[in-house]
Design an enzyme around this catalytic site. Structure first.
Site, PDB file in Angstrom:
ATOM      1  N   LYS A 183      14.017  18.837 -53.673  1.00 58.45           N
ATOM      2  CA  LYS A 183      12.856  18.914 -52.775  1.00 58.45           C
ATOM      3  C   LYS A 183      11.650  19.501 -53.508  1.00 58.45           C
ATOM      4  CE  LYS A 183      10.711  19.053 -48.694  1.00 58.45           C
ATOM      5  NZ  LYS A 183       9.359  19.346 -48.718  1.00 58.45           N
ATOM      6  N   HIS A 186      10.272  16.832 -55.738  1.00 62.60           N
ATOM      7  CA  HIS A 186       9.651  15.863 -54.828  1.00 62.60           C
ATOM      8  C   HIS A 186       8.249  16.348 -54.431  1.00 62.60           C
ATOM      9  CE1 HIS A 186       9.629  13.653 -50.819  1.00 62.60           C
ATOM     10  NE2 HIS A 186       8.938  14.723 -50.489  1.00 62.60           N
TER      11      HIS A 186
END
Ligand code: NBP
Length: 319
Positions: A183, A186
């Site tokens: 994450k 990302h």
């Protein structure tokens, strides 16, 4: 009354929407929040007419869950996550599962996973992407942590996630802090994308002196090419958007950007691992410069293409 499939702690924007998404997919969710009045308000408003149940204490919440118990948190990253974990430990049994869906630092997730494993509790740190709408209608989910938890949460996670050509945007990412690491990267990539968009906008506005609708059209055209993406699409929409006085809204918004940390964490990890993610590093520095700009005085006559002359390269550099 049937026992709930999962509990969700944290009834801010992300938590509320994820609860409603789980409910739409047939799961019974027990909702809890630190400020307990928000549970009643949620049940009486947004969750009215759904199968969602509420709890006014963690004890009550845990008593309403099927075993192994699945407890997901969507609260502010940091101390709040540790505080809830510490309160949950005496209430849970070995084999129960705690999931942190907030934007936690991946090292924290690795630490929590190890600490809870020693107590027999399975920890999952999951990236949740897509913001409010994603949480409501289909986020991208990046779960990682104790692999023994995955079979117990997979049916819920894969059915509430966004679906692309029949495939859920969710699979097991890896052990310990892997979910939050993915994450983090990302989000770091998104910092890079946004910086590229900002620089394109800067060149269009200040060098090519394009009008706002012309820029919107360029982004719309790009969105029909290989650049087709959410960020390019909303940039066109933002550029076109007009205020109530029918003037474009964007030039009225202060031209500074802050940051919450995931881009910086990506750049720090890149330095630690010796991986040259220069675009993300530069994007983070650009955010720092942007915040610093607040403190600078920009001369009005050099602050717009609508001044009587085009600016010199050195003027552009100092802007
Ligand atoms: P916030 O990040 O604003 O957190 C609000 C929740 O945290 C409320 O339930 C609040 O309880 C609780 N909380 C706070 Br603040 N301090 C607490 C403490 N010391 N102890 C216990 N609870 C505490 O909510 P959000 O925007 O819905 O985001 C939730 C998580 O998801 C965050 O980690 C965020 O980074 C992540 N995330 C957000 C987005 C997004 O688009 N917003 C996208 C992806 C991930 P209270 O009601 O009692 O104050």
């Amino acid at each position: 009354m049937a026992q709930a499939d999962i509990a969700l702690i944290g009834l801010a924007v992300m938590g509320q929407n994820l609860v409603l998404n789980m409910n739409d997919h047939g799961f019974v969710v027990c909702a809890f929040n630190r400020t307990v009045s928000k549970v009643d308000s949620f049940l009486a408003n947004e969750a009215k007419g759904t199968q969602v149940v509420g709890a006014h204490s963690l004890q009550e919440m845990v008593s309403k869950l099927k075993k192994p118990r699945r407890v997901m948190m969507l609260v502010k990253a940091g101390q709040a996550v540790d505080d809830f974990i510490n309160q949950l430990i005496p209430l849970l049994e070995p084999g129960d599962i705690i999931i942190d869906g907030g934007n936690s630092e991946y090292r924290d997730s690795t630490r929590r996973c190890k600490d809870l494993k020693a107590r027999g509790i399975l920890f999952v740190g999951s990236g949740v992407s897509g913001g409010e709408d994603g949480a409501r209608y289909g986020p991208s989910l990046m779960p990682g942590g104790d692999p023994a938890a995955w079979p117990h949460i997979k049916p819920i996670f894969q059915s509430i996630a966004a679906q692309v050509e029949g495939e859920p945007c969710c699979d097991w990412v890896g052990e310990e802090g892997a979910g939050h690491f993915v994450k983090m990267v990302h989000n770091g990539i998104e910092y890079g994308d946004m910086q590229l968009i900002c620089e394109a906008y800067h060149l269009m506005k200040d060098v090519l002196c394009m009008e706002q609708d012309e820029m919107a059209k360029a982004f719309e055209d790009w969105n029909k090419t290989e650049l087709d993406s959410f960020l390019i699409e909303i940039t066109a929409d933002i550029l076109k958007f007009r205020d109530t006085d029918s003037k474009h809204l964007l030039p009225k918004i202060r031209d500074t950007a802050g940051q919450k940390g995931t881009g910086k964490w990506t750049a720090i990890s890149a330095l630690e691992f010796g991986i040259p993610v220069t675009l993300i590093g530069e994007a983070v520095f650009a955010r720092c410069l942007s915040s610093l700009k607040e403190e600078r005085i920009v001369h009005p006559s050099t602050n717009s293409c609508h001044s009587s002359r085009r600016r010199t390269p050195s003027e552009l550099r100092t802007h």
